[in-house]
Design a protein around this motif. Sequence first.
Motif, mmCIF file in Angstrom:
data_model
loop_
_atom_site.group_PDB
_atom_site.id
_atom_site.type_symbol
_atom_site.label_atom_id
_atom_site.label_comp_id
_atom_site.label_asym_id
_atom_site.label_seq_id
_atom_site.Cartn_x
_atom_site.Cartn_y
_atom_site.Cartn_z
ATOM 1 N N PHE A 183 -11.439 -7.741 -17.975
ATOM 2 C CA PHE A 183 -10.023 -7.457 -17.785
ATOM 3 C C PHE A 183 -9.215 -8.750 -17.885
ATOM 4 N N ARG A 184 -8.054 -8.675 -18.537
ATOM 5 C CA ARG A 184 -7.018 -9.689 -18.397
ATOM 6 C C ARG A 184 -5.717 -8.917 -18.232
ATOM 7 N N VAL A 185 -5.115 -9.038 -17.050
ATOM 8 C CA VAL A 185 -3.936 -8.253 -16.701
ATOM 9 C C VAL A 185 -2.795 -9.218 -16.418
ATOM 10 N N LEU A 186 -1.710 -9.069 -17.153
ATOM 11 C CA LEU A 186 -0.600 -10.024 -17.081
ATOM 12 C C LEU A 186 0.634 -9.345 -16.507
ATOM 13 N N GLY A 187 1.128 -9.885 -15.393
ATOM 14 C CA GLY A 187 2.293 -9.315 -14.742
ATOM 15 C C GLY A 187 3.416 -10.312 -14.592
ATOM 16 N N SER A 188 4.501 -9.878 -14.000
ATOM 17 C CA SER A 188 5.682 -10.731 -13.852
ATOM 18 C C SER A 188 5.493 -11.802 -12.787
ATOM 19 N N SER A 189 4.531 -11.618 -11.889
ATOM 20 C CA SER A 189 4.292 -12.602 -10.834
ATOM 21 C C SER A 189 2.995 -13.373 -11.021
ATOM 22 N N ALA A 190 1.981 -12.715 -11.533
ATOM 23 C CA ALA A 190 0.669 -13.351 -11.664
ATOM 24 C C ALA A 190 -0.191 -12.537 -12.623
ATOM 25 N N GLY A 191 -1.343 -13.097 -12.956
ATOM 26 C CA GLY A 191 -2.315 -12.399 -13.783
ATOM 27 C C GLY A 191 -3.655 -12.305 -13.068
ATOM 28 N N TYR A 192 -4.493 -11.396 -13.545
ATOM 29 C CA TYR A 192 -5.846 -11.235 -13.017
ATOM 30 C C TYR A 192 -6.810 -11.262 -14.190
ATOM 31 N N VAL A 193 -7.813 -12.128 -14.107
ATOM 32 C CA VAL A 193 -8.817 -12.242 -15.157
ATOM 33 C C VAL A 193 -10.195 -12.057 -14.527
ATOM 34 N N LYS A 194 -10.984 -11.170 -15.124
ATOM 35 C CA LYS A 194 -12.309 -10.870 -14.576
ATOM 36 C C LYS A 194 -13.316 -10.780 -15.712
ATOM 37 N N TYR A 195 -14.392 -11.533 -15.610
ATOM 38 C CA TYR A 195 -15.476 -11.496 -16.582
ATOM 39 C C TYR A 195 -16.659 -10.700 -16.026
ATOM 40 N N GLY A 196 -17.473 -10.174 -16.935
ATOM 41 C CA GLY A 196 -18.720 -9.533 -16.535
ATOM 42 C C GLY A 196 -18.574 -8.055 -16.243
ATOM 43 N N LEU A 197 -19.642 -7.299 -16.521
ATOM 44 C CA LEU A 197 -19.651 -5.865 -16.268
ATOM 45 C C LEU A 197 -20.059 -5.560 -14.829
ATOM 46 N N ASP A 198 -19.539 -4.469 -14.327
ATOM 47 C CA ASP A 198 -19.975 -3.945 -13.039
ATOM 48 C C ASP A 198 -21.509 -3.853 -13.015
ATOM 49 N N PRO A 199 -22.142 -4.213 -11.888
ATOM 50 C CA PRO A 199 -23.616 -4.281 -11.847
ATOM 51 C C PRO A 199 -24.327 -2.945 -11.633
ATOM 52 N N GLN A 200 -23.606 -1.855 -11.436
ATOM 53 C CA GLN A 200 -24.265 -0.618 -11.016
ATOM 54 C C GLN A 200 -25.158 -0.010 -12.101
ATOM 55 N N GLU A 201 -24.712 -0.035 -13.362
ATOM 56 C CA GLU A 201 -25.554 0.525 -14.418
ATOM 57 C C GLU A 201 -26.869 -0.245 -14.519
ATOM 58 N N ALA A 202 -26.782 -1.574 -14.498
ATOM 59 C CA ALA A 202 -28.003 -2.382 -14.583
ATOM 60 C C ALA A 202 -28.924 -2.092 -13.399
ATOM 61 N N ALA A 203 -28.347 -1.915 -12.218
ATOM 62 C CA ALA A 203 -29.160 -1.618 -11.036
ATOM 63 C C ALA A 203 -29.869 -0.274 -11.188
ATOM 64 N N LEU A 204 -29.143 0.733 -11.666
ATOM 65 C CA LEU A 204 -29.745 2.053 -11.846
ATOM 66 C C LEU A 204 -30.839 2.013 -12.913
ATOM 67 N N ARG A 205 -30.602 1.270 -13.991
ATOM 68 C CA ARG A 205 -31.626 1.132 -15.037
ATOM 69 C C ARG A 205 -32.887 0.469 -14.488
ATOM 70 N N ASP A 206 -32.703 -0.445 -13.526
ATOM 71 C CA ASP A 206 -33.841 -1.153 -12.940
ATOM 72 C C ASP A 206 -34.548 -0.341 -11.863
ATOM 73 N N GLY A 207 -34.077 0.870 -11.624
ATOM 74 C CA GLY A 207 -34.724 1.731 -10.645
ATOM 75 C C GLY A 207 -34.204 1.586 -9.235
ATOM 76 N N LEU A 208 -33.158 0.777 -9.033
ATOM 77 C CA LEU A 208 -32.564 0.652 -7.709
ATOM 78 C C LEU A 208 -31.726 1.890 -7.396
ATOM 79 N N ARG A 209 -31.567 2.192 -6.130
ATOM 80 C CA ARG A 209 -30.848 3.377 -5.717
ATOM 81 C C ARG A 209 -29.788 3.028 -4.682
#
Length: 355
Positions: free
Chosen positions: A246-272
């Motif tokens: 995400f890169r979100v640009l607003g009138s006061s500030a922006g938010y930048v976030k790298y990387g995918l949410d870890p839940q899919e990888a956790a589920l693929r690895d057999g975690l619950r």
Amino acid sequence: MTGTPLRVGLVGYGLAGSVFHAPLIAATEGLALDTVVTSNPERQQQARAEFPDVRLAATPDELFARAAELDLIVVASPNKTHVPLATTALKAGLPVVVDKPVAGTAAEARELAALAEERELLLSVFQNRRWDNDFLTLRKLLNEGELGDVWRFESRFERWRPKPKGGWRESGDPTEIGGLLYDLGSHVVDQALVLFGPAASVYAETDIRRPGAETDDDTFIAITHTNGVRSHLYVSATTAQLGPRFRVLGSSAGYVKYGLDPQEAALRDGLRPGSGWGTEDESLWGRVGSGESPVTGGGRPEPTVPGDYPAYYAAVAKALLEGAPNPVTAREAAAALDVLEAARRSAREKVTVTL
């Protein structure tokens, strides 16, 4: 929730069924995974190994033959089967969860919605990435007014897969409803509409980049929302260097976030799901600020809200058992399909489409 759990029939045990739906259903109070439908012997063995008490059926017809023994059907089979299977389930008097995209067209999605409403049955669409950690964090920032008025929302779901994997998701047959526009595009468009409301116009570019690829593997969608926010959405299998999620640009500030949410990888690895589910290391937190790149230390670290895929099925159970709201309606999914259809037309005709 107390009492006998609702019995769930799961159609399909490929990626969607085995990695996402089955574990989340099994982890949800008020739901019980009763039957898995797959004709693949290896997947049948996998389902039985992971859920020893589950019943197996080789075809959906076997499942629907004992519809009276079930309380919910989950459709996690290939895209082209979503509409016919959901229709059969609703006509059998069963509530339905359908993986995204719910249909190939917005018109089909609205027909399904009308059928569910006529039968007074739940029809919900599995848009799990409304419960991604970065999305929940961004919603929190917006609700708190941290960014001011948002002007531009950039969302990227990018991968580096230089060789096609094959299968129906990468098939060039239009009846398969494959390609990234309808696969990952279903996620990024849904998120944009949830955050910033209806689309007024859509422009898109779709390309087939990889040798041997049959359908779009590098796609860009630009949405102008009715409130003036512009969303720029990227989905790609050909990205050698990944951009910010995400890169979100607003009138006061922006938010930048790298990387995918870890839940899919956790589920693929057999975690619950359990204690600490959906959390990520502090080093992966996004940053909020103005006037400087986050790469060079600009802005402050923003703690990432834990991702919460289990919340989807918890909401489905509450809707069925207590009459709570449907977490993702088919009509919401139809609005996203309006955008995807407009994007496909825009790319084909090289025009901006007004909705």
